[in-house]
Write a protein that holds these residues in place. Structure first.
Motif, mmCIF file in Angstrom:
data_model
loop_
_atom_site.group_PDB
_atom_site.id
_atom_site.type_symbol
_atom_site.label_atom_id
_atom_site.label_comp_id
_atom_site.label_asym_id
_atom_site.label_seq_id
_atom_site.Cartn_x
_atom_site.Cartn_y
_atom_site.Cartn_z
ATOM 1 N N MET A 1 -19.231 -66.267 31.434
ATOM 2 C CA MET A 1 -18.732 -66.713 32.724
ATOM 3 C C MET A 1 -19.922 -66.882 33.666
ATOM 4 O O MET A 1 -20.848 -66.080 33.672
ATOM 5 C CB MET A 1 -17.744 -65.693 33.273
ATOM 6 C CG MET A 1 -17.113 -66.079 34.590
ATOM 7 S SD MET A 1 -16.096 -67.566 34.591
ATOM 8 C CE MET A 1 -14.812 -67.136 33.463
ATOM 9 N N ILE A 2 -19.866 -67.909 34.467
ATOM 10 C CA ILE A 2 -20.861 -68.163 35.496
ATOM 11 C C ILE A 2 -20.178 -67.958 36.845
ATOM 12 O O ILE A 2 -19.167 -68.594 37.134
ATOM 13 C CB ILE A 2 -21.389 -69.620 35.442
ATOM 14 C CG1 ILE A 2 -21.832 -70.009 34.033
ATOM 15 C CG2 ILE A 2 -22.484 -69.837 36.459
ATOM 16 C CD1 ILE A 2 -23.006 -69.262 33.507
ATOM 17 N N HIS A 3 -20.720 -67.046 37.645
ATOM 18 C CA HIS A 3 -20.196 -66.829 38.990
ATOM 19 C C HIS A 3 -21.216 -67.419 39.960
ATOM 20 O O HIS A 3 -22.394 -67.079 39.909
ATOM 21 C CB HIS A 3 -20.000 -65.337 39.271
ATOM 22 C CG HIS A 3 -19.462 -65.074 40.637
ATOM 23 N ND1 HIS A 3 -18.131 -65.296 40.956
ATOM 24 C CD2 HIS A 3 -20.061 -64.639 41.758
ATOM 25 C CE1 HIS A 3 -17.950 -64.996 42.242
ATOM 26 N NE2 HIS A 3 -19.109 -64.594 42.739
ATOM 27 N N ARG A 5 -22.178 -68.246 43.980
ATOM 28 C CA ARG A 5 -21.944 -68.058 45.410
ATOM 29 C C ARG A 5 -22.815 -69.091 46.125
ATOM 30 O O ARG A 5 -24.037 -69.004 46.093
ATOM 31 C CB ARG A 5 -22.345 -66.654 45.841
ATOM 32 C CG ARG A 5 -21.501 -65.593 45.212
ATOM 33 C CD ARG A 5 -21.882 -64.228 45.700
ATOM 34 N NE ARG A 5 -21.316 -63.233 44.804
ATOM 35 C CZ ARG A 5 -21.838 -62.044 44.597
ATOM 36 N NH1 ARG A 5 -22.932 -61.687 45.231
ATOM 37 N NH2 ARG A 5 -21.272 -61.200 43.772
ATOM 38 N N SER A 10 -17.199 -69.094 46.514
ATOM 39 C CA SER A 10 -17.387 -68.380 45.252
ATOM 40 C C SER A 10 -16.629 -69.130 44.170
ATOM 41 O O SER A 10 -15.453 -69.440 44.336
ATOM 42 C CB SER A 10 -16.864 -66.953 45.350
ATOM 43 O OG SER A 10 -17.688 -66.187 46.189
ATOM 44 N N LEU A 11 -17.322 -69.421 43.087
ATOM 45 C CA LEU A 11 -16.719 -70.148 41.970
ATOM 46 C C LEU A 11 -16.964 -69.389 40.680
ATOM 47 O O LEU A 11 -18.053 -68.843 40.476
ATOM 48 C CB LEU A 11 -17.351 -71.540 41.833
ATOM 49 C CG LEU A 11 -17.337 -72.439 43.055
ATOM 50 C CD1 LEU A 11 -18.316 -73.586 42.872
ATOM 51 C CD2 LEU A 11 -15.947 -72.974 43.263
ATOM 52 N N ASP A 12 -16.002 -69.354 39.806
ATOM 53 C CA ASP A 12 -16.142 -68.815 38.460
ATOM 54 C C ASP A 12 -15.896 -69.957 37.480
ATOM 55 O O ASP A 12 -14.824 -70.566 37.492
ATOM 56 C CB ASP A 12 -15.145 -67.684 38.213
ATOM 57 C CG ASP A 12 -15.505 -66.435 38.978
ATOM 58 O OD1 ASP A 12 -16.703 -66.098 39.041
ATOM 59 O OD2 ASP A 12 -14.594 -65.777 39.513
ATOM 60 N N ILE A 13 -16.908 -70.227 36.650
ATOM 61 C CA ILE A 13 -16.837 -71.363 35.733
ATOM 62 C C ILE A 13 -17.310 -70.920 34.357
ATOM 63 O O ILE A 13 -18.281 -70.155 34.243
ATOM 64 C CB ILE A 13 -17.737 -72.515 36.250
ATOM 65 C CG1 ILE A 13 -17.320 -72.907 37.670
ATOM 66 C CG2 ILE A 13 -17.689 -73.713 35.321
ATOM 67 C CD1 ILE A 13 -18.296 -73.793 38.372
ATOM 68 N N GLU A 15 -19.253 -71.070 30.877
ATOM 69 C CA GLU A 15 -20.578 -71.604 30.525
ATOM 70 C C GLU A 15 -20.477 -72.961 29.843
ATOM 71 O O GLU A 15 -21.251 -73.863 30.132
ATOM 72 C CB GLU A 15 -21.326 -70.643 29.573
ATOM 73 C CG GLU A 15 -21.660 -69.311 30.154
ATOM 74 C CD GLU A 15 -20.593 -68.257 29.852
ATOM 75 O OE1 GLU A 15 -19.438 -68.625 29.558
ATOM 76 O OE2 GLU A 15 -20.915 -67.073 29.934
ATOM 77 N N ASP A 56 -22.744 -62.519 31.366
ATOM 78 C CA ASP A 56 -22.366 -63.345 32.510
ATOM 79 C C ASP A 56 -23.592 -63.632 33.371
ATOM 80 O O ASP A 56 -24.569 -62.881 33.373
ATOM 81 C CB ASP A 56 -21.318 -62.636 33.370
ATOM 82 C CG ASP A 56 -19.971 -62.510 32.682
ATOM 83 O OD1 ASP A 56 -19.775 -63.169 31.638
ATOM 84 O OD2 ASP A 56 -19.129 -61.752 33.183
ATOM 85 N N ILE A 58 -24.802 -64.678 37.406
ATOM 86 C CA ILE A 58 -24.430 -64.796 38.820
ATOM 87 C C ILE A 58 -25.541 -65.597 39.483
ATOM 88 O O ILE A 58 -26.707 -65.226 39.423
ATOM 89 C CB ILE A 58 -24.303 -63.410 39.498
ATOM 90 C CG1 ILE A 58 -23.233 -62.593 38.807
ATOM 91 C CG2 ILE A 58 -23.997 -63.580 40.985
ATOM 92 C CD1 ILE A 58 -23.166 -61.145 39.269
ATOM 93 N N ARG A 60 -26.781 -66.745 43.037
ATOM 94 C CA ARG A 60 -26.533 -66.294 44.402
ATOM 95 C C ARG A 60 -27.778 -66.450 45.238
ATOM 96 O O ARG A 60 -28.892 -66.526 44.706
ATOM 97 C CB ARG A 60 -26.093 -64.839 44.388
ATOM 98 C CG ARG A 60 -27.155 -63.921 43.791
ATOM 99 C CD ARG A 60 -26.797 -62.467 43.909
ATOM 100 N NE ARG A 60 -27.776 -61.608 43.274
ATOM 101 C CZ ARG A 60 -28.952 -61.291 43.762
ATOM 102 N NH1 ARG A 60 -29.352 -61.769 44.920
ATOM 103 N NH2 ARG A 60 -29.775 -60.502 43.099
#
Length: 66
Positions: A1-3, A5, A10-13, A15, A56, A58, A60
């Motif tokens: 998962m890619i988080h 900011r 904030s998006l969760d996508i 990989e 994962d 992040i 940011r």
């Protein structure tokens, strides 16, 4: 998962949705994320790619303390 900011969002996508693999360096990850966000890569130049033990990522802004 890619988080991600980015600018208050904030998006969760997944990989595979971005074409990101574990072997990619930070520059390549930021390029894929900037393409997804439809922004120029330099908008993410001050961002950090935080690689979590779970695999994962992040993406940011850098944290500023003090």
């Amino acid at each position: 998962m890619i988080h991600i900011r980015f600018e208050g969002r904030s998006l969760d996508i997944a990989e595979n949705q971005l074409g990101i693999t574990a072997s990619m360096n930070d520059v390549a990850v930021k390029e894929r994320v900037s393409q997804h966000l439809d922004v120029h890569t330099n908008r993410l130049s001050a961002y950090v790619v935080d690689r979590r033990p779970s695999g994962d990522l992040i993406i940011r802004p850098q944290a500023v303390y003090g």
